[in-house]
Motif scaffolding. Structure first.
Motif, PDB file in Angstrom:
ATOM      1  N   GLY A 192       1.300  -1.242  -0.178  1.00  0.00           N
ATOM      2  CA  GLY A 192      -0.078  -0.214  -0.001  1.00  0.00           C
ATOM      3  C   GLY A 192       0.794   0.660   0.287  1.00  0.00           C
ATOM      4  O   GLY A 192       0.561   2.723   0.060  1.00  0.00           O
ATOM      5  N   GLN A 193       2.012   0.899  -0.348  1.00  0.00           N
ATOM      6  CA  GLN A 193       3.367   2.456  -0.386  1.00  0.00           C
ATOM      7  C   GLN A 193       2.664   3.146  -0.817  1.00  0.00           C
ATOM      8  O   GLN A 193       3.017   4.913  -1.014  1.00  0.00           O
ATOM      9  N   HIS A 194       1.786   3.213  -1.998  1.00  0.00           N
ATOM     10  CA  HIS A 194       1.069   3.939  -3.620  1.00  0.00           C
ATOM     11  C   HIS A 194      -0.025   4.394  -3.174  1.00  0.00           C
ATOM     12  O   HIS A 194       0.457   5.841  -3.606  1.00  0.00           O
ATOM     13  N   LEU A 195      -0.692   4.034  -1.739  1.00  0.00           N
ATOM     14  CA  LEU A 195      -1.662   5.441  -1.292  1.00  0.00           C
ATOM     15  C   LEU A 195      -1.048   6.204  -0.324  1.00  0.00           C
ATOM     16  O   LEU A 195      -1.710   7.636  -0.206  1.00  0.00           O
ATOM     17  N   MET A 196       0.927   6.155  -0.253  1.00  0.00           N
ATOM     18  CA  MET A 196       1.242   7.428   1.005  1.00  0.00           C
ATOM     19  C   MET A 196       1.349   8.637   0.894  1.00  0.00           C
ATOM     20  O   MET A 196       1.658   8.090  -0.766  1.00  0.00           O
ATOM     21  N   ARG A 197       1.851   9.735   0.950  1.00  0.00           N
ATOM     22  CA  ARG A 197       2.949  10.823  -0.006  1.00  0.00           C
ATOM     23  C   ARG A 197       3.932  10.863   0.431  1.00  0.00           C
ATOM     24  O   ARG A 197       4.138  10.767   1.821  1.00  0.00           O
ATOM     25  N   PHE A 198       5.060  10.347  -0.226  1.00  0.00           N
ATOM     26  CA  PHE A 198       6.836  10.511  -0.011  1.00  0.00           C
ATOM     27  C   PHE A 198       7.509  11.690  -1.448  1.00  0.00           C
ATOM     28  O   PHE A 198       6.412  11.968  -2.602  1.00  0.00           O
ATOM     29  N   GLU A 199       7.799  12.581   0.195  1.00  0.00           N
ATOM     30  CA  GLU A 199       7.954  14.082  -0.803  1.00  0.00           C
ATOM     31  C   GLU A 199       9.205  13.347  -1.268  1.00  0.00           C
ATOM     32  O   GLU A 199       9.481  14.621  -2.232  1.00  0.00           O
ATOM     33  N   ARG A 200      10.053  12.798  -1.381  1.00  0.00           N
ATOM     34  CA  ARG A 200      11.432  12.449  -2.115  1.00  0.00           C
ATOM     35  C   ARG A 200      11.605  11.914  -2.327  1.00  0.00           C
ATOM     36  O   ARG A 200      10.753   9.771  -1.779  1.00  0.00           O
ATOM     37  N   ASP A 201      12.279  10.068  -3.213  1.00  0.00           N
ATOM     38  CA  ASP A 201      12.608   8.184  -3.522  1.00  0.00           C
ATOM     39  C   ASP A 201      13.042   7.943  -2.314  1.00  0.00           C
ATOM     40  O   ASP A 201      13.476   9.072  -1.406  1.00  0.00           O
ATOM     41  N   PHE A 202      12.158   6.807  -2.024  1.00  0.00           N
ATOM     42  CA  PHE A 202      12.918   6.474  -0.949  1.00  0.00           C
ATOM     43  C   PHE A 202      14.883   6.237  -0.792  1.00  0.00           C
ATOM     44  O   PHE A 202      14.902   5.982   0.242  1.00  0.00           O
TER      45      PHE A 202
END
Length: 288
Positions: free
Chosen positions: A265-275
């Motif tokens: 479900g990571q695509h459902l979250m918001r990340f400002e940077r690449d991992f």
């Protein structure tokens, strides 16, 4: 109703095992996919670019699982080498039934450092090569059907192949890092839809989009472990999860023109940077 069997177990007694070409199978996720498919009854052509020793080890692991397997080299920056890969696999195995496009160029750039050269390099390996291989698979299946005679003709009147393209959850959760890489994967995702239409009914085309699955040169072990937990399910994908999804895509005859997101479900979250840019607090990422 029983679940769809894999092509390997679905074949009548005495028929040849199906063969899958896994690109980038010398290392990391590609190697895990190759060995998993060997365990599921597939013969495996192990593609590599430079990692000859690792590819040989993958092929040996596939053989230990009961598969026929051999490592085949091709540089996807070179169109001639790319176009020669499937014929090389056919010369060795006699048939190819599926292709898993796991090979991927993953080099950092962003809007400030973007160049034509970087985009072109990523598009060659990450987009153009999978399209060329899908094109070649359709041609092979059509030739195989045309050449079939007698009992073979009834069994292979229209063999159906499968192409599985490894994508990335960040296409559904974008950030500005790795601009050329992301563009090349976005193009591959779009190509999957077009190819599913253009190559049907001979070839099914399915995307598999992992989340953070393996660590990289950008992350230490502690950072990877922390980031791997950032998902609604409390864990992202493992190599085993992704390999199982690839096998499902190969096995389910109803799937085409779609993508399986295997990311906790990571695509459902918001990340400002690449991992890869999200090192542990106080630990800056490695130089770009």
């Amino acid at each position: 109703m029983s679940p769809n069997p894999s092509p390997a177990t679905a074949l009548p007694a005495g028929r040849a095992r199906p063969t899958v070409l896994v690109t980038g199978a010398g290392l990391r996720l590609g190697a895990a996919i190759a060995v998993h498919l060997a365990q599921q009854g597939w013969n495996v052509a192990v593609h590599y670019r430079h990692s000859s020793a690792a590819a040989q080890a993958t092929a040996q692991a596939c053989r230990a699982a009961g598969a026929d397997s051999e490592a085949l080299a091709a540089d996807f920056d070179d169109e001639a080498q790319t176009r020669a890969l499937l014929p090389a696999a056919l010369a060795r195995f006699g048939r190819v039934d599926a292709i898993v496009n796991s090979a991927s160029r993953f080099e950092f750039d962003d809007a400030s450092g973007f160049t034509y050269a970087s985009l072109e390099q990523h598009l060659r390996s990450n987009t153009a090569a999978p399209i060329v291989l899908a094109q070649a698979l359709q041609a092979h299946l059509q030739a195989r059907a045309a050449a079939a005679t007698g009992d073979d003709a009834a069994a292979t009147a229209r063999p159906q192949g499968v192409v599985v393209n490894l994508l990335d959850q960040k296409l559904w959760n974008q950030n500005p890092d790795f601009l050329s890489y992301t563009l090349s994967k976005a193009a591959l995702e779009a190509a999957g839809t077009m190819l599913a239409l253009a190559l049907a009914p001979w070839v099914r085309v399915v995307g598999v989009a992992p989340g953070l699955t393996l660590t990289s040169e950008f992350l230490d072990a502690d950072s990877f472990a922390r980031l791997h937990q950032l998902s609604p399910l409390g864990r992202s994908s493992t190599p085993e999860d992704v390999a199982a999804a690839v096998h499902f895509a190969l096995s389910n005859a109803s799937l085409t023109g779609t993508t399986l997101l295997v990311d906790g479900g990571q695509h459902l979250m918001r990340f400002e940077r690449d991992f890869s840019m999200m090192a542990a607090p106080g630990t800056p990422p490695k130089p770009r």
